[in-house]
Design an enzyme around this catalytic site. Structure first.
Site, PDB file in Angstrom:
ATOM      1  N   ASN A 112      10.180   4.323   2.752  1.00 26.62           N
ATOM      2  CA  ASN A 112      10.063   3.587   4.099  1.00 26.62           C
ATOM      3  C   ASN A 112      11.505   3.214   4.369  1.00 26.62           C
ATOM      4  O   ASN A 112      12.735   2.596   3.463  1.00 26.62           O
ATOM      5  CB  ASN A 112       8.677   2.236   4.057  1.00 26.62           C
ATOM      6  CG  ASN A 112       7.467   3.169   4.386  1.00 26.62           C
ATOM      7  OD1 ASN A 112       7.149   3.993   5.160  1.00 26.62           O
ATOM      8  ND2 ASN A 112       7.303   3.200   3.153  1.00 26.62           N
ATOM      9  N   HIS A 114       6.655   4.449  12.435  1.00 23.25           N
ATOM     10  CA  HIS A 114       6.542   4.141  11.045  1.00 23.25           C
ATOM     11  C   HIS A 114       7.683   5.066  10.240  1.00 23.25           C
ATOM     12  O   HIS A 114       7.017   6.270  10.448  1.00 23.25           O
ATOM     13  CB  HIS A 114       5.363   4.300  10.901  1.00 23.25           C
ATOM     14  CG  HIS A 114       4.779   4.527   9.325  1.00 23.25           C
ATOM     15  ND1 HIS A 114       4.203   3.576   8.293  1.00 23.25           N
ATOM     16  CD2 HIS A 114       5.438   5.893   7.912  1.00 23.25           C
ATOM     17  CE1 HIS A 114       3.949   4.082   7.253  1.00 23.25           C
ATOM     18  NE2 HIS A 114       5.123   5.058   6.962  1.00 23.25           N
ATOM     19  N   CYS A 134       6.425  10.058  -0.831  1.00 21.73           N
ATOM     20  CA  CYS A 134       5.000  10.569  -0.212  1.00 21.73           C
ATOM     21  C   CYS A 134       4.358  11.639  -1.300  1.00 21.73           C
ATOM     22  O   CYS A 134       5.642  12.553  -1.790  1.00 21.73           O
ATOM     23  CB  CYS A 134       4.562  11.440   1.335  1.00 21.73           C
ATOM     24  SG  CYS A 134       3.325  11.858   1.687  1.00 21.73           S
ATOM     25  N   HIS A 137      10.437   7.081   7.658  1.00 25.55           N
ATOM     26  CA  HIS A 137      10.765   6.389   6.309  1.00 25.55           C
ATOM     27  C   HIS A 137      12.315   7.629   6.622  1.00 25.55           C
ATOM     28  O   HIS A 137      12.956   7.888   7.172  1.00 25.55           O
ATOM     29  CB  HIS A 137      10.299   7.886   6.384  1.00 25.55           C
ATOM     30  CG  HIS A 137       9.132   7.407   5.353  1.00 25.55           C
ATOM     31  ND1 HIS A 137       8.299   7.587   3.924  1.00 25.55           N
ATOM     32  CD2 HIS A 137       7.569   7.365   6.039  1.00 25.55           C
ATOM     33  CE1 HIS A 137       7.665   7.428   4.191  1.00 25.55           C
ATOM     34  NE2 HIS A 137       6.805   6.475   5.126  1.00 25.55           N
ATOM     35  N   ARG A 160       0.806  -1.015  -0.069  1.00 25.61           N
ATOM     36  CA  ARG A 160       0.053  -0.028  -0.337  1.00 25.61           C
ATOM     37  C   ARG A 160       0.955   1.316   0.178  1.00 25.61           C
ATOM     38  O   ARG A 160       0.697   1.457  -1.057  1.00 25.61           O
ATOM     39  CB  ARG A 160      -0.734  -0.739   1.112  1.00 25.61           C
ATOM     40  CG  ARG A 160      -1.936   0.908   0.773  1.00 25.61           C
ATOM     41  CD  ARG A 160      -1.515   2.228   1.560  1.00 25.61           C
ATOM     42  NE  ARG A 160      -1.289   2.826   3.152  1.00 25.61           N
ATOM     43  CZ  ARG A 160      -0.335   3.463   3.317  1.00 25.61           C
ATOM     44  NH1 ARG A 160      -0.927   4.980   2.745  1.00 25.61           N
ATOM     45  NH2 ARG A 160      -0.710   3.855   4.919  1.00 25.61           N
ATOM     46  N   ASP A 161       1.678   0.923   1.085  1.00 27.48           N
ATOM     47  CA  ASP A 161       2.654   2.463   1.210  1.00 27.48           C
ATOM     48  C   ASP A 161       3.840   3.286   0.146  1.00 27.48           C
ATOM     49  O   ASP A 161       4.046   3.840  -0.020  1.00 27.48           O
ATOM     50  CB  ASP A 161       2.755   3.346   3.101  1.00 27.48           C
ATOM     51  CG  ASP A 161       3.355   4.666   2.912  1.00 27.48           C
ATOM     52  OD1 ASP A 161       3.052   5.224   2.133  1.00 27.48           O
ATOM     53  OD2 ASP A 161       4.019   4.468   3.947  1.00 27.48           O
TER      54      ASP A 161
END
Length: 343
Positions: free
Chosen positions: A290, A248, A281, A250, A56-57
């Site tokens: 990430n 979370h 992003c 990055h 997803r991300d």
């Protein structure tokens, strides 16, 4: 060859080293290795749950649309690595995130393995309804600690987003669907710069009070350091127990693993990551992906912390998706390991 210097011996045994416990996290039966003993003495958690967000991300920012069958195969490979949570897609409007337009097809096409959870991101009630219709049994909502980022990312103020999330969370709970909450820009914003820890705490507390079982605190821009991570977590933990928090991170400035270690030392044992360091992003220009799942597992294995995840299988899944999207892995561990195999 005679007596070799110690460094040369280490080089000769590099391949063997990669096959040993740093790959699998396994130690000799019935005994703790020195790293595991050290982890217990230092107060680190014995087990760390990894939430894989690559599908997803990791993929949502890819400019070239990834074929649905590739996404499904990617998720199926990840499901066989020992990962217990894989965030698979996002039920957002295809107008805003074209890469996720096939969310229903992906959700319906994957093989859901026993013991693996497959949450999806939803922005509003409509997204929740579509997700449930597609078979989702767990969801996540995505908030922000920055007003500017909230308006850019989800087109509303923080207060307005809380109203939306309250409806989503209430509806989900009535259907016995667990909800995870994300708080982005926890350590910095691309528009506002530094974010006060108290603001992160306020947003996190509201999501937790609404019924989110876990709050994932995101360093969306990757500007955080162990110092700012510690300060932010100290604030948030006054309102939310560490067992209900995740981080979370990055890796824009190369601080992700250091920040994660800081969080672990403070009692957090849930970490988000993306295989091959996928991600970025669209609303945070310059932000890199990430933290790579491979690098995270390697670090945790080396510290004697159990994840239940097979590093070699994760690397294979990373190699698959990188070839499929024509990208070079951002994982240092994968880069070094594949290079060593060629030598």
């Amino acid at each position: 060859m005679g007596n070799l210097p110690s460094a040369a011996k280490h080089c000769l045994n590099y391949q063997q080293l990669l096959r040993e416990h740093l790959w699998s996290g396994e130690s000799v039966a019935g005994a703790l290795d020195p790293a595991q003993e050290a982890s217990q003495l230092s107060g680190l958690p014995e087990y760390v749950k990894i939430v894989e967000v690559g599908p997803r991300d990791g993929l949502q920012n890819e400019k070239v649309i990834v074929p649905t069958d590739i996404k499904i195969e990617f998720i199926n490979q990840l499901s066989q690595t020992g990962l217990s949570v894989i965030e698979v897609t996002s039920f957002v409007s295809s107008r805003w995130v074209p890469q996720m337009a096939d969310h229903a097809e992906v959700m319906g096409g994957i093989h859901q393995y026993p013991g693996v959870r497959y949450p999806v991101l939803v922005p509003n009630l409509q997204g929740l309804q579509h997700a449930v219709a597609a078979g989702a049994t767990e969801i996540a909502v995505f908030g922000a600690a920055s007003e500017s980022f909230s308006k850019k990312n989800i087109n509303c103020s923080i207060e307005e987003s809380m109203g939306r999330f309250e409806q989503v969370i209430s509806s989900a709970r009535h259907m016995n669907i667990p909800v995870r909450g994300y708080v982005s820009c926890a350590l910095g914003c691309p528009y506002e710069g530094s974010i006060m820890p108290q603001k992160v705490t306020e947003v996190s507390k509201r999501l937790y009070s609404m019924g989110c079982y876990e709050i994932s605190l995101g360093d969306t821009v990757g500007v955080g350091t162990p110092g700012s991570m510690k300060t932010m977590l100290e604030s948030v933990m006054k309102e939310i127990p560490p067992g209900a928090l995740a981080v979370h991170c990055h890796d824009t400035y190369g601080q992700a693993l250091a920040n994660i270690l800081t969080a672990l030392q403070m009692g957090i044992n849930v970490v988000d990551s993306a295989v091959s360091g996928l991600g970025g992003c669209p609303y945070a220009k310059g932000a890199s992906g990430n933290v790579a799942t491979e690098d995270l597992i390697y670090m945790l294995n080396g510290m004697g912390l159990n994840t239940g995840v097979d590093l070699h299988k994760v690397m294979e899944a990373g190699d698959f998706i990188c070839k499929a999207v024509n990208k070079t892995t951002n994982s240092k561990v994968a880069q070094a390991s594949f290079k060593a195999r060629l030598e």
